[in-house]
Design an enzyme around this catalytic site. Sequence first.
Site: not given
Length: 419
Positions: A56, A133
């Site tokens: 993604e 992240e």
Amino acid sequence: MANSLPQHVTKTLDNGLQIVVIPMNNKSDVITTDIFYKVGSGNEIMGKSGIAHMLEHLNFKSTKNLKSGEFDEIVKGFGGVNNASTGFDYTHYFIKSSSKNLAKSLELFAELMQNLRLTDEEFQPERNVVLEERLWRTDNSPIGYLYFRLFNNAFTYHPYHWTPIGFKEDIKHWSIEDIRSFHSKYYQPANAIVVVAGDISPEVVFQNVETYFASIKNDTEVPLPHHQIEPQQDGAKRVMLKKESEVEMVAIAYKIPNFKHEDQVALSGLSELLSSGKSSKLQRVLVDEKQLVNQVYGYAMQAKDPSLFLFLAVCNPGVKAEDVEKEILAIVESLKKGEISDKEIEKIKINTKADFIHNLESSSELASLFGSYYAKGDIAPLLNYEEQINQLKKEDIINAVTRYLVPQSSTTVILRKDY
């Protein structure tokens, strides 16, 4: 039959790409153009976790005709907004714009599907972004960590064993070949759904999708889902996590059926009763009356494969996780005994319906809603949802709690800084 859902039309191209259009005819000149790929972390295998999410990120890098970052610039340039997310069951990209930018949005998505370059030079720095992240949302966040470890323990065998971010060591060890192989298998027309909702006619959408996508070929057969059926849980699991945290936290999960199952409506009513709004049961008892926690949720996942009903609570300073756990279990027991009033059932119906109808006013919510059911493989539960909520009875909720919220299928995870 009561149904506030707008009409939608669907068509499939020769290459297997499905198109779904939800015309809103609201004179807003706003549309949301989405593409769903029927692949998420639930399609990954151990050792290669997190790849769907990594892809993604890489999907916005360079293609044959676009430089890295140019996708975003073009969308901003025509006044659109775009974003993406990866879940257990699908990956979702969207562009919200004025209706006249439909063609450009589709052209961009078609470019990503067939011409993504996936170079190692772009992959390596982005891998570090994903590691950051993972640190920020999971490892360094007590509630994020609790959530991740809850899935690791609730599922032993099925890929819901990890959340879409994946395991840290896996993230460090992927190669660009892993990513390319995943892309070539799953990012194909036969595994994709284009959903357009908003102020536009189906004919215009069909015509434009055909223009940009009809010539894209499938490189290989889309892989069949792996045989991954979670074995039936044979007893309650209890896990203690030691993690630096100002306060204690507790999560309790119970196994529930997949999104298509008829009991999902009662479980959705139960989520509403427990967690929706200021007067919900958990809020009233644990936050207001007993002041044990500062946040608490109880909700049913609606996943493609059997998943979980989750309780998550963040204790107030000085409060023991076990005390909060006792209170949650006491609420569960009271529901099994039928301590739920007709008034509460009426309120569930009114609130659920209000939330549902509210979500239908926005093109992006509509596209997400329809796309998520199509991506999981069945639109029927969505089409019948309102009617089934209208028919919901007290007994349905009592039966669902009695059937699913049982110790044998439970996983309880407590997090605190020391033992």
